[in-house]
Design an enzyme around this catalytic site. Structure first.
Site, PDB file in Angstrom:
ATOM      1  N   ASP A 100      -1.966  26.472 149.596  1.00 38.11           N
ATOM      2  CA  ASP A 100      -1.495  25.245 150.245  1.00 38.11           C
ATOM      3  C   ASP A 100      -0.771  25.480 151.572  1.00 38.11           C
ATOM      4  O   ASP A 100      -0.294  24.527 152.194  1.00 38.11           O
ATOM      5  CB  ASP A 100      -0.585  24.443 149.286  1.00 38.11           C
ATOM      6  CG  ASP A 100       0.601  25.268 148.781  1.00 38.11           C
ATOM      7  OD1 ASP A 100       1.018  26.220 149.481  1.00 38.11           O
ATOM      8  OD2 ASP A 100       1.104  24.961 147.684  1.00 38.11           O
ATOM      9  N   HIS A 115      -5.393  34.688 146.780  1.00 37.12           N
ATOM     10  CA  HIS A 115      -6.540  33.813 146.490  1.00 37.12           C
ATOM     11  C   HIS A 115      -7.079  33.154 147.751  1.00 37.12           C
ATOM     12  O   HIS A 115      -7.728  32.108 147.687  1.00 37.12           O
ATOM     13  CB  HIS A 115      -6.159  32.753 145.439  1.00 37.12           C
ATOM     14  CG  HIS A 115      -5.959  33.348 144.075  1.00 37.12           C
ATOM     15  ND1 HIS A 115      -5.336  32.701 143.037  1.00 37.12           N
ATOM     16  CD2 HIS A 115      -6.305  34.566 143.573  1.00 37.12           C
ATOM     17  CE1 HIS A 115      -5.302  33.479 141.958  1.00 37.12           C
ATOM     18  NE2 HIS A 115      -5.879  34.622 142.269  1.00 37.12           N
ATOM     19  N   ASN A 213       9.781  30.053 135.053  1.00 37.53           N
ATOM     20  CA  ASN A 213       8.638  29.182 134.740  1.00 37.53           C
ATOM     21  C   ASN A 213       8.992  28.329 133.518  1.00 37.53           C
ATOM     22  O   ASN A 213       9.600  28.838 132.581  1.00 37.53           O
ATOM     23  CB  ASN A 213       7.402  30.037 134.424  1.00 37.53           C
ATOM     24  CG  ASN A 213       6.117  29.257 134.619  1.00 37.53           C
ATOM     25  OD1 ASN A 213       5.837  28.811 135.723  1.00 37.53           O
ATOM     26  ND2 ASN A 213       5.350  29.071 133.565  1.00 37.53           N
ATOM     27  N   LEU A 230      12.691  25.817 138.020  1.00 39.78           N
ATOM     28  CA  LEU A 230      12.647  26.332 139.396  1.00 39.78           C
ATOM     29  C   LEU A 230      13.631  25.610 140.310  1.00 39.78           C
ATOM     30  O   LEU A 230      14.290  26.233 141.142  1.00 39.78           O
ATOM     31  CB  LEU A 230      11.234  26.124 139.961  1.00 39.78           C
ATOM     32  CG  LEU A 230      10.189  27.156 139.555  1.00 39.78           C
ATOM     33  CD1 LEU A 230       8.786  26.606 139.788  1.00 39.78           C
ATOM     34  CD2 LEU A 230      10.398  28.431 140.353  1.00 39.78           C
TER      35      LEU A 230
HETATM   36  P1  CNA Z   1      -0.751  27.345 136.853  1.00 36.66           P
HETATM   37  O1  CNA Z   1      -1.592  28.051 135.858  1.00 36.66           O
HETATM   38  O2  CNA Z   1      -0.992  25.889 137.059  1.00 36.66           O
HETATM   39  O3  CNA Z   1       0.777  27.572 136.411  1.00 36.66           O
HETATM   40  C1  CNA Z   1       1.843  26.898 137.036  1.00 36.66           C
HETATM   41  C2  CNA Z   1       3.053  27.047 136.139  1.00 36.66           C
HETATM   42  O4  CNA Z   1       4.180  26.498 136.816  1.00 36.66           O
HETATM   43  C3  CNA Z   1       2.907  26.298 134.809  1.00 36.66           C
HETATM   44  O5  CNA Z   1       3.143  27.188 133.724  1.00 36.66           O
HETATM   45  C4  CNA Z   1       3.980  25.205 134.902  1.00 36.66           C
HETATM   46  O6  CNA Z   1       4.529  24.927 133.638  1.00 36.66           O
HETATM   47  C5  CNA Z   1       4.980  25.821 135.867  1.00 36.66           C
HETATM   48  N1  CNA Z   1       5.803  24.830 136.565  1.00 36.66           N
HETATM   49  C6  CNA Z   1       5.398  23.701 137.221  1.00 36.66           C
HETATM   50  N2  CNA Z   1       6.452  23.064 137.766  1.00 36.66           N
HETATM   51  C7  CNA Z   1       7.571  23.797 137.438  1.00 36.66           C
HETATM   52  C8  CNA Z   1       8.965  23.660 137.690  1.00 36.66           C
HETATM   53  N3  CNA Z   1       9.456  22.630 138.414  1.00 36.66           N
HETATM   54  N4  CNA Z   1       9.813  24.596 137.191  1.00 36.66           N
HETATM   55  C9  CNA Z   1       9.338  25.649 136.460  1.00 36.66           C
HETATM   56  N5  CNA Z   1       8.024  25.837 136.195  1.00 36.66           N
HETATM   57  C10 CNA Z   1       7.151  24.928 136.683  1.00 36.66           C
HETATM   58  O7  CNA Z   1      -0.814  28.022 138.283  1.00 36.66           O
HETATM   59  P2  CNA Z   1      -0.965  29.560 138.676  1.00 36.66           P
HETATM   60  O8  CNA Z   1      -0.560  29.649 140.098  1.00 36.66           O
HETATM   61  O9  CNA Z   1      -0.364  30.459 137.677  1.00 36.66           O
HETATM   62  O10 CNA Z   1      -2.552  29.740 138.566  1.00 36.66           O
HETATM   63  C11 CNA Z   1      -3.230  30.311 139.533  1.00 36.66           C
HETATM   64  C12 CNA Z   1      -4.251  29.388 140.222  1.00 36.66           C
HETATM   65  C13 CNA Z   1      -3.787  27.972 140.448  1.00 36.66           C
HETATM   66  C14 CNA Z   1      -4.455  29.933 141.572  1.00 36.66           C
HETATM   67  O11 CNA Z   1      -5.797  30.263 141.715  1.00 36.66           O
HETATM   68  C15 CNA Z   1      -4.087  28.840 142.571  1.00 36.66           C
HETATM   69  O12 CNA Z   1      -4.875  28.910 143.718  1.00 36.66           O
HETATM   70  C16 CNA Z   1      -4.311  27.593 141.827  1.00 36.66           C
HETATM   71  N6  CNA Z   1      -3.612  26.390 142.349  1.00 36.66           N
HETATM   72  C17 CNA Z   1      -2.919  26.421 143.514  1.00 36.66           C
HETATM   73  C18 CNA Z   1      -2.243  25.290 143.962  1.00 36.66           C
HETATM   74  C19 CNA Z   1      -1.473  25.332 145.258  1.00 36.66           C
HETATM   75  O13 CNA Z   1      -1.838  26.073 146.160  1.00 36.66           O
HETATM   76  N7  CNA Z   1      -0.378  24.558 145.384  1.00 36.66           N
HETATM   77  C20 CNA Z   1      -2.265  24.115 143.199  1.00 36.66           C
HETATM   78  C21 CNA Z   1      -3.003  24.123 141.986  1.00 36.66           C
HETATM   79  C22 CNA Z   1      -3.666  25.270 141.582  1.00 36.66           C
END
Ligand code: CNA
Length: 244
Positions: A100, A115, A213, A230
Site C-alpha cells: 500500500d 511482496h 497482533n 497495535l
Molecule cells: P493478514 O493475514 O491479513 O494478517 C493481518 C493480521 O493483523 C491479522 O491477524 C489481524 O488480526 C491483525 N490485525 C488487524 N488489525 C489489528 C490491530 N489494530 N491490532 C492488532 N492486530 C491487528 O495479513 P498478512 O500481512 O499477515 O498477510 C500477508 C498478505 C496480505 C500479504 O501478501 C499482503 O500483501 C496482503 N495484504 C496487504 C494489504 C496492504 O498492503 N495494506 C492489505 C491486505 C492484504
C-alpha cells in the site's frame, strides 16, 4: 510496554516486519483479521497468478477499491512512528508484506517490500513499464489496462500467489533478519510463506522476537514479548520517543 522501549533502546540491530494489520487503522482492510477481505470475497482468487492470466478483469475490478484508491489513504500512527524511529536510529530495516506504499508515504527509507509494489506495472508482452498513476488513469476508461505499444496485458509488480518473490528483496530481507538482535512482527498473521519464515532466521541468530497482533500466530510460543493491540502499543511508543 516499558520492556519494549528498553529493548528498542538497547538493541543494536532492530528489524520490523509489518503486515496488512497495521494499515487497518488507515482504512485498508487486511486479509484474515476480523474485518478482513477473506470475509467478503475470495482473496486467494484475486491474487492468484493463474486467475490473473485467465481473467484479469476479476483482479482489476476488485483492485479498484483496494489498490487503485490508495491516494485517498494516509499513513497512521504506526507508519509515522516507524519512520520517526528509523530517523532517530532505532530501526535498521523495515520489511513489509504490504503493497500500500504507506511506509514510504510516512517517510520510512529502508523499506524492503517482499511482496512487491504497485508503484510499478509492466506489460507482460514487451516489458514496457507503467507507473501507478499511468495505470490508474487507464482504469478510468478501461476495465483492464493493456499496453499502448503492443496491446499486451499490464500487471502490477506485486507478487501474486503462485509467483516467486523478488529474489533481490527477499535476499535483503533474509540478511537483515539473520543479523537482527531484535525482530518485531506487527500486524501479520504469519501464515504467508516464505515471509513468515523471516522471524525464525532472527531467532536462529540469537535475536529476540516481539509480536504485536490481535490474533494468534504460529510463532507466539517463541515470542519474548507479545502484545495484542497495535494502536495501544504505538500510542505508547509515539508518546515515549517523541516526548523525550
Ligand atoms: P493478514 O493475514 O491479513 O494478517 C493481518 C493480521 O493483523 C491479522 O491477524 C489481524 O488480526 C491483525 N490485525 C488487524 N488489525 C489489528 C490491530 N489494530 N491490532 C492488532 N492486530 C491487528 O495479513 P498478512 O500481512 O499477515 O498477510 C500477508 C498478505 C496480505 C500479504 O501478501 C499482503 O500483501 C496482503 N495484504 C496487504 C494489504 C496492504 O498492503 N495494506 C492489505 C491486505 C492484504
Amino acid at each position: 510496554m516499558e520492556r519494549l522501549v528498553d529493548l528498542l533502546k538497547s538493541s543494536k540491530n532492530t528489524v520490523f516486519l509489518s503486515g496488512a494489520g497495521i494499515s487497518t487503522l488507515s482504512g485498508i482492510p487486511d486479509f484474515r483479521g476480523s474485518n478482513g477481505i477473506y470475509k467478503k470475497f475470495d482473496a486467494n482468487r484475486i491474487f492468484d497468478i493463474d486467475c490473473f492470466y485467465n481473467d484479469p478483469a476479476y483482479f482489476y475490478t476488485h483492485a479498484r477499491d483496494f489498490i487503485y484508491n490508495l491516494d485517498s489513504k494516509e499513513p497512521n500512527i504506526i507508519h509515522k512512528t516507524l519512520a520517526f524511529l528509523e530517523k532517530e536510529g532505532y530501526i535498521q530495516a523495515l520489511i513489509t508484506q504490504n503493497i500500500d506504499l504507506l511506509h514510504q508515504k510516512a517517510g520510512s527509507v529502508n523499506v524492503i517490500e517482499v511482496h512487491g509494489s504497485p508503484s510499478i506495472h509492466k506489460c507482460l508482452s514487451c516489458d514496457l513499464k507503467y507507473s501507478y498513476d499511468d495505470v490508474r488513469e487507464i482504469l478510468k476508461d478501461e476495465e483492464v489496462p493493456y499496453c499502448s505499444e503492443c496491446g499486451g496485458l499490464i500487471k502490477p509488480d506485486i507478487t501474486f500467489f503462485g509467483e516467486m518473490l523478488d529474489q533481490d528483496a527477499f535476499t535483503r530481507a533474509m540478511d537483515a533478519s539473520a543479523k537482527a538482535d531484535l525482530f518485531v512482527v506487527i500486524g501479520s498473521s504469519l501464515v504467508v510463506h516464505p515471509a513468515a519464515t523471516l522471524p525464525m532466521l532472527a531467532l536462529k541468530g540469537g535475536g529476540k522476537l516481539v509480536i504485536v497482533n490481535n490474533m494468534e500466530t504460529p510463532l507466539d510460543g517463541h515470542a519474548y514479548l507479545r502484545y495484542d493491540d497495535l494502536g495501544e502499543v504505538f500510542e505508547y511508543l509515539s508518546d515515549h520517543f517523541r516526548e523525550r
